[in-house]
Design a protein around this motif. Structure first.
Motif, PDB file in Angstrom:
ATOM      1  N   LEU A 207       0.834  -1.242   0.228  1.00 43.56           N
ATOM      2  CA  LEU A 207      -0.244  -0.294   0.174  1.00 43.56           C
ATOM      3  C   LEU A 207       1.021   1.206   0.005  1.00 43.56           C
ATOM      4  O   LEU A 207       0.360   2.215   0.056  1.00 43.56           O
ATOM      5  CB  LEU A 207      -1.225   0.497   1.180  1.00 43.56           C
ATOM      6  CG  LEU A 207      -1.998  -0.893   1.145  1.00 43.56           C
ATOM      7  CD1 LEU A 207      -2.763  -0.887   2.439  1.00 43.56           C
ATOM      8  CD2 LEU A 207      -3.012  -1.003   0.003  1.00 43.56           C
ATOM      9  N   ASN A 208       1.749   1.281   0.600  1.00 42.01           N
ATOM     10  CA  ASN A 208       3.300   2.161   0.641  1.00 42.01           C
ATOM     11  C   ASN A 208       3.563   2.600  -0.336  1.00 42.01           C
ATOM     12  O   ASN A 208       4.004   3.423  -1.142  1.00 42.01           O
ATOM     13  CB  ASN A 208       4.249   2.314   1.922  1.00 42.01           C
ATOM     14  CG  ASN A 208       3.763   2.765   3.225  1.00 42.01           C
ATOM     15  OD1 ASN A 208       2.514   3.546   3.455  1.00 42.01           O
ATOM     16  ND2 ASN A 208       3.822   2.287   3.730  1.00 42.01           N
ATOM     17  N   GLN A 209       3.990   1.696  -0.331  1.00 41.64           N
ATOM     18  CA  GLN A 209       4.720   1.200  -2.478  1.00 41.64           C
ATOM     19  C   GLN A 209       4.117   2.265  -3.279  1.00 41.64           C
ATOM     20  O   GLN A 209       4.483   2.837  -4.245  1.00 41.64           O
ATOM     21  CB  GLN A 209       5.531   0.009  -2.934  1.00 41.64           C
ATOM     22  CG  GLN A 209       6.361  -0.009  -1.434  1.00 41.64           C
ATOM     23  CD  GLN A 209       6.535  -1.665  -2.031  1.00 41.64           C
ATOM     24  OE1 GLN A 209       6.227  -2.468  -3.060  1.00 41.64           O
ATOM     25  NE2 GLN A 209       7.916  -2.351  -0.749  1.00 41.64           N
ATOM     26  N   LYS A 210       2.929   1.748  -4.193  1.00 40.64           N
ATOM     27  CA  LYS A 210       1.705   1.942  -4.650  1.00 40.64           C
ATOM     28  C   LYS A 210       0.911   2.825  -4.470  1.00 40.64           C
ATOM     29  O   LYS A 210      -0.030   3.274  -5.068  1.00 40.64           O
ATOM     30  CB  LYS A 210       0.761   0.904  -4.681  1.00 40.64           C
ATOM     31  CG  LYS A 210       1.285  -0.140  -5.767  1.00 40.64           C
ATOM     32  CD  LYS A 210       2.027  -0.414  -6.914  1.00 40.64           C
ATOM     33  CE  LYS A 210       3.144  -1.532  -7.066  1.00 40.64           C
ATOM     34  NZ  LYS A 210       3.737  -2.020  -8.544  1.00 40.64           N
ATOM     35  N   SER A 211       1.726   3.630  -3.302  1.00 37.49           N
ATOM     36  CA  SER A 211       0.198   5.041  -2.586  1.00 37.49           C
ATOM     37  C   SER A 211      -0.862   4.790  -3.230  1.00 37.49           C
ATOM     38  O   SER A 211      -1.941   5.808  -3.566  1.00 37.49           O
ATOM     39  CB  SER A 211       0.684   6.132  -3.501  1.00 37.49           C
ATOM     40  OG  SER A 211       2.433   6.459  -3.432  1.00 37.49           O
ATOM     41  N   VAL A 212      -1.609   3.447  -2.576  1.00 39.26           N
ATOM     42  CA  VAL A 212      -2.896   2.758  -2.182  1.00 39.26           C
ATOM     43  C   VAL A 212      -3.879   4.071  -1.283  1.00 39.26           C
ATOM     44  O   VAL A 212      -3.139   4.418  -0.550  1.00 39.26           O
ATOM     45  CB  VAL A 212      -3.654   1.455  -2.034  1.00 39.26           C
ATOM     46  CG1 VAL A 212      -4.429   1.570  -1.838  1.00 39.26           C
ATOM     47  CG2 VAL A 212      -2.495   1.051  -2.900  1.00 39.26           C
ATOM     48  N   ALA A 213      -4.658   4.519  -1.352  1.00 40.66           N
ATOM     49  CA  ALA A 213      -5.694   4.998  -0.694  1.00 40.66           C
ATOM     50  C   ALA A 213      -6.621   4.799   0.178  1.00 40.66           C
ATOM     51  O   ALA A 213      -7.675   4.487   1.174  1.00 40.66           O
ATOM     52  CB  ALA A 213      -5.975   7.047  -1.820  1.00 40.66           C
ATOM     53  N   LYS A 214      -7.141   3.570  -1.652  1.00 43.14           N
ATOM     54  CA  LYS A 214      -8.763   2.891  -0.886  1.00 43.14           C
ATOM     55  C   LYS A 214      -7.612   1.344  -2.049  1.00 43.14           C
ATOM     56  O   LYS A 214      -7.919   1.498  -2.526  1.00 43.14           O
ATOM     57  CB  LYS A 214      -9.545   3.177  -1.205  1.00 43.14           C
ATOM     58  CG  LYS A 214      -9.990   4.312  -0.853  1.00 43.14           C
ATOM     59  CD  LYS A 214     -11.357   5.252  -0.855  1.00 43.14           C
ATOM     60  CE  LYS A 214     -11.936   6.723   0.323  1.00 43.14           C
ATOM     61  NZ  LYS A 214     -13.506   6.757  -0.494  1.00 43.14           N
ATOM     62  N   PHE A 215      -9.204   0.596  -0.604  1.00 39.86           N
ATOM     63  CA  PHE A 215      -8.754  -0.659  -1.576  1.00 39.86           C
ATOM     64  C   PHE A 215      -9.852  -1.801  -0.916  1.00 39.86           C
ATOM     65  O   PHE A 215     -10.219  -1.411   0.109  1.00 39.86           O
ATOM     66  CB  PHE A 215      -7.453  -2.006  -0.578  1.00 39.86           C
ATOM     67  CG  PHE A 215      -7.130  -1.527   0.155  1.00 39.86           C
ATOM     68  CD1 PHE A 215      -6.920  -3.037   0.501  1.00 39.86           C
ATOM     69  CD2 PHE A 215      -6.969  -1.381   0.928  1.00 39.86           C
ATOM     70  CE1 PHE A 215      -6.657  -3.741   1.886  1.00 39.86           C
ATOM     71  CE2 PHE A 215      -5.897  -1.217   2.495  1.00 39.86           C
ATOM     72  CZ  PHE A 215      -6.118  -2.619   2.952  1.00 39.86           C
TER      73      PHE A 215
END
Length: 345
Positions: A207-215
């Motif tokens: 999540l940090n590497q991809k800068s994911v906001a929602k999943f």
């Protein structure tokens, strides 16, 4: 297993010590005497605890100013340490150019910027015998121990309330945390806990590497497949789903993720990537810190939590809010007036 005082914990295990990721409130005497790690420069050990960032409060006993930074000598009565405090752009600008005074009776951006500059200078330009709080990483320069500040500000403490609170809290931290040796469990009975921790780390890193906001859970489910395969000869879906559920619960307990709305559509928000949440927290602190009730001490974390829940999400956890507050404070958007109280800088 216990790590003895003369034994340096392997660096791969440092993350298991909660003190490692926190700003350690150590006495300056102990910061000066800590031994540097032989594995990773810039990391130090107090007893068996790895430490690289600290939080100190003390009186300024000397001051040097350069173009880009201040050097403050901070004394907490156990010792004196040099604190390197970098200036931001407003402090580095001696004067602002442009504009001739603004429209008469109108908004003058240059004048307002000068007001902001003076306000920042009043908090960051600390004089000798004034109280200073510094958070930052520990460095050794020319064989001298110092703190490279990420946050620093003058503390107004006319009745010594902040200093008294500090003197009561720090000895308790020593008793409960710093003076206790680091205990690492290596029993096979903890294999399931280790698996959950590994799964949570895998999801967190992704999540940090991809800068994911929602999943949604199925978006990260396949990430845990190698972890299951490394433990079992088969690929039972039940074990995978259970591991995913427990890993997500661990991340929720840490405040790293939360569910803004609880519904059948299981959507998780990543706390650090939720810009709307950050704006909501800042708005609450900005608005409520102007009220007479909070003007002196700032807004308590529980008040902020209640207000943000009403305004943004009823499901926001206290740990998630504390991550947002920590990030805002590190970015100098807010400051902690005292323990658990915050106001705008």
């Amino acid at each position: 297993m216990f790590c003895s005082l003369g034994e340096e914990t392997p660096f791969v295990l440092w993350g298991l010590d909660p003190i490692f990721s926190a700003y350690a409130r150590l006495y300056i005497r102990d910061i000066l005497q800590m031994t540097e790690s032989t594995q990773v420069p810039g990391v130090y050990f107090y007893n068996s605890h790895p430490i690289y960032k600290v939080d100190v409060l003390g009186i300024v006993v000397y001051k040097r100013e350069r173009d880009d930074f201040f050097c403050y000598g901070v004394d907490d009565s156990t010792g004196v340490i040099n604190c390197l405090c970098w200036k931001n752009d407003l402090l580095k600008e001696a004067s602002l150019t442009g504009g001739t005074g603004g429209a008469q009776g109108g908004f003058d951006p240059v004048a307002e910027m000068r007001k902001l500059q003076r306000a920042q200078q009043s908090r960051c330009c600390v004089e000798i015998e004034e109280l200073l709080r510094v958070r930052g990483s520990v460095k050794t320069t020319r064989q001298q121990r110092e703190i490279s500040a990420s946050v620093f500000y003058k503390v107004d403490d006319p009745v010594m309330a902040v200093q008294i609170s500090w003197m009561m809290e720090v000895p308790e931290l020593y008793r409960q945390c710093y003076d206790k040796p680091l205990q690492l469990q290596s029993n096979t009975s903890d294999a399931s806990v280790s698996s959950i921790s590994k799964a949570a780390t895998i999801i967190r890193d992704f999540l940090n590497q991809k800068s994911v906001a929602k999943f949604r859970p199925y978006d990260v489910q396949e990430l845990l497949q190698p972890l299951i395969l490394s433990q079992l000869k088969t690929t039972p879906g039940v074990q995978l789903l259970q591991l995913l559920k427990e890993a997500l619960q661990t991340l929720q307990d840490e405040g790293f993720i939360y569910r803004k709305v609880k519904s059948q559509d299981e959507v998780y928000s990543v706390t650090g990537q939720d810009k709307e949440l950050v704006i909501a927290v800042k708005d609450v602190i900005r608005e409520d810190s102007k009220r007479e009730k909070f003007a002196e001490k700032g807004c308590h974390v529980l008040h902020i939590l209640s207000a943000v829940r009403q305004r943004y999400s009823l499901n926001l956890s206290k740990t998630a809010l504390e991550l947002v507050l920590k990030s805002l404070e590190c970015n100098s958007d807010i400051i902690s007036c005292s323990d658990s109280h915050y106001t705008m800088l």
